[in-house]
Scaffold this motif. Sequence first.
Motif, PDB file in Angstrom:
ATOM      1  N   LYS A   1      15.511 -12.068  13.766  1.00 37.20           N
ATOM      2  CA  LYS A   1      15.256 -12.154  15.103  1.00 37.20           C
ATOM      3  C   LYS A   1      15.731 -13.443  15.800  1.00 37.20           C
ATOM      4  CE  LYS A   1      10.994 -11.720  14.205  1.00 37.20           C
ATOM      5  NZ  LYS A   1      11.008 -11.112  12.633  1.00 37.20           N
ATOM      6  N   SER A   2      15.287 -14.643  14.861  1.00 45.49           N
ATOM      7  CA  SER A   2      15.580 -15.717  15.657  1.00 45.49           C
ATOM      8  C   SER A   2      16.933 -16.138  15.665  1.00 45.49           C
ATOM      9  CB  SER A   2      14.877 -17.019  14.643  1.00 45.49           C
ATOM     10  OG  SER A   2      13.478 -16.857  14.726  1.00 45.49           O
ATOM     11  N   THR A   3      17.745 -15.735  14.614  1.00 46.93           N
ATOM     12  CA  THR A   3      19.214 -15.897  14.716  1.00 46.93           C
ATOM     13  C   THR A   3      19.711 -15.186  15.541  1.00 46.93           C
ATOM     14  OG1 THR A   3      19.064 -15.913  12.214  1.00 46.93           O
ATOM     15  CG2 THR A   3      21.258 -15.455  13.109  1.00 46.93           C
TER      16      THR A   3
ATOM     17  N   TYR B   1      27.913 -13.551   7.151  1.00 48.78           N
ATOM     18  CA  TYR B   1      27.497 -12.747   8.109  1.00 48.78           C
ATOM     19  C   TYR B   1      28.091 -11.535   7.975  1.00 48.78           C
ATOM     20  CZ  TYR B   1      23.849 -15.374  10.037  1.00 48.78           C
ATOM     21  OH  TYR B   1      22.584 -16.295  10.356  1.00 48.78           O
ATOM     22  N   GLY B   2      27.523 -10.461   7.976  1.00 46.18           N
ATOM     23  CA  GLY B   2      28.161  -9.390   8.260  1.00 46.18           C
ATOM     24  C   GLY B   2      28.464  -8.934   9.606  1.00 46.18           C
ATOM     25  N   LYS B   3      28.431  -7.607   9.893  1.00 47.21           N
ATOM     26  CA  LYS B   3      28.545  -7.236  11.565  1.00 47.21           C
ATOM     27  C   LYS B   3      27.248  -7.327  12.128  1.00 47.21           C
ATOM     28  CE  LYS B   3      30.745  -3.135  10.342  1.00 47.21           C
ATOM     29  NZ  LYS B   3      31.195  -2.022  10.493  1.00 47.21           N
TER      30      LYS B   3
ATOM     31  N   ALA C   1      10.392  -5.192  13.422  1.00 44.71           N
ATOM     32  CA  ALA C   1       9.135  -4.754  12.895  1.00 44.71           C
ATOM     33  C   ALA C   1       8.527  -5.603  11.878  1.00 44.71           C
ATOM     34  CB  ALA C   1       9.478  -3.414  11.847  1.00 44.71           C
ATOM     35  N   MET C   2       9.099  -6.303  11.098  1.00 47.32           N
ATOM     36  CA  MET C   2       8.761  -7.148  10.016  1.00 47.32           C
ATOM     37  C   MET C   2       9.337  -8.630  10.113  1.00 47.32           C
ATOM     38  SD  MET C   2       6.873  -4.952   8.678  1.00 47.32           S
ATOM     39  CE  MET C   2       6.203  -5.825   7.156  1.00 47.32           C
ATOM     40  N   ARG C   3       8.997  -9.205   9.090  1.00 50.40           N
ATOM     41  CA  ARG C   3       9.529 -11.081   9.003  1.00 50.40           C
ATOM     42  C   ARG C   3      10.970 -10.836   8.389  1.00 50.40           C
ATOM     43  NH1 ARG C   3       7.654 -14.618  12.025  1.00 50.40           N
ATOM     44  NH2 ARG C   3       5.235 -14.482  12.235  1.00 50.40           N
ATOM     45  N   GLY C   4      11.599 -11.926   9.050  1.00 48.73           N
ATOM     46  CA  GLY C   4      12.922 -12.036   8.333  1.00 48.73           C
ATOM     47  C   GLY C   4      14.122 -11.163   8.395  1.00 48.73           C
ATOM     48  N   GLU C   5      13.971 -10.342   9.557  1.00 49.11           N
ATOM     49  CA  GLU C   5      15.193  -9.452   9.888  1.00 49.11           C
ATOM     50  C   GLU C   5      16.327 -10.038  10.813  1.00 49.11           C
ATOM     51  OE1 GLU C   5      13.847  -5.081  10.297  1.00 49.11           O
ATOM     52  OE2 GLU C   5      11.863  -6.376  10.697  1.00 49.11           O
TER      53      GLU C   5
ATOM     54  N   ILE D   1      17.070  -4.908  13.710  1.00 45.79           N
ATOM     55  CA  ILE D   1      16.767  -4.087  12.378  1.00 45.79           C
ATOM     56  C   ILE D   1      17.888  -4.590  11.470  1.00 45.79           C
ATOM     57  CG2 ILE D   1      17.197  -1.677  11.426  1.00 45.79           C
ATOM     58  CD1 ILE D   1      16.891  -0.576  14.344  1.00 45.79           C
ATOM     59  N   ARG D   2      17.264  -4.893  10.486  1.00 44.11           N
ATOM     60  CA  ARG D   2      18.314  -5.550   9.375  1.00 44.11           C
ATOM     61  C   ARG D   2      18.377  -4.395   8.224  1.00 44.11           C
ATOM     62  NH1 ARG D   2      17.948 -11.634   6.986  1.00 44.11           N
ATOM     63  NH2 ARG D   2      19.799 -11.456   5.825  1.00 44.11           N
ATOM     64  N   GLU D   3      19.873  -4.076   8.329  1.00 43.76           N
ATOM     65  CA  GLU D   3      20.368  -2.850   7.439  1.00 43.76           C
ATOM     66  C   GLU D   3      19.766  -3.259   5.934  1.00 43.76           C
ATOM     67  OE1 GLU D   3      23.518  -0.727   9.156  1.00 43.76           O
ATOM     68  OE2 GLU D   3      24.424  -1.184   7.406  1.00 43.76           O
TER      69      GLU D   3
END
Length: 255
Positions: free
Chosen positions: A63-65, A229-231, A57-61, A190-192
């Motif tokens: 995606k690239s990783t 990194y988490g899960k 949805a937004m920046r920095g979630e 989706i970044r929790e």
Amino acid sequence: MGIRRKPNKTLSLKENEQTLHKNLKFTATEQYKLLRTNLSFTLSEKQGCAIIGVTSAMRGEGKSTTAVNLSYVLAESGKRVLLIDGDMRLPSVARKMRIDNSPGLTDLLKGEETIQMSIFKSPQLSNWYIMPSGDLPPNPSELLGSRRMEKSLEVLSENFDYIIIDLPPVNIVSDALTVSKFISGMIVVIREDYTEKKELETCFRQLKLSDVKVLGCVINESKNGKGSYGKYKYKRYYKYYKTYGNYDSAENEQG
Ligand SMILES: Nc1ncnc2c1ncn2[C@@H]1O[C@H](COP(=O)(O)OP(=O)(O)OP(=O)(O)O)[C@@H](O)[C@H]1O
Ligand SMILES: [Mg+2]
């Protein structure tokens, strides 16, 4: 296909620890392998090369990783994989991989470079290839939705089992939606504790309006916020539609 071998700088483990699969924690590594397995069930082997977009949805979630690590685990399983940086506005794949960002996709789409010259062979795996974004063009959205993009993906599909495209966020620019007509499906990151529910609803509404097949969601969660990194979790999309979208279950069962 004769791919150029650029003299890559030696990868520094420290600087790449967030994206190099072998440096991730065991849990994250296993979750990427699970994502790989789930994708192989979701996608039909018969359809040939799978072209998968990664957006959010937004920046920095993340995606690239996700795009880098997913492409790595797919290549590690023996598939021929091409990772394309389709985020021409804020490219990060080349930086994460420590290669030059051009020539790349924009040069190819402007007709200034050949496919061979736009692709790097990774130093880690012989079947893992990277196409950086190239220089920022004035019209990224038009380029991504162009006939030349479609044609390039057709040609590339004959040479790879998977093409993973790192894309900009759906709610910010239309790029991911314009290229979606050429791909097999999309993974939504989706970044929790970061992605807002209403942003996610907007994202899925946009994807639905553009008739994009959502293959699944990756939940990227950072447990302690200190850079480790988490899960990583991968969920079939139908588990989310009730919360985030107005989709009918039949459609999501196909996903
Ligand atoms: N699970 C995680 N834990 C800690 N840091 C993370 C995690 N996932 C991503 N990051 C870091 O968060 C930052 C943003 O990640 P990334 O570049 O993958 O996001 P993005 O969605 O591609 O961002 P953009 O929208 O700007 O392209 C990077 O510095 C990355 O290393
Ligand atoms: Mg990115």
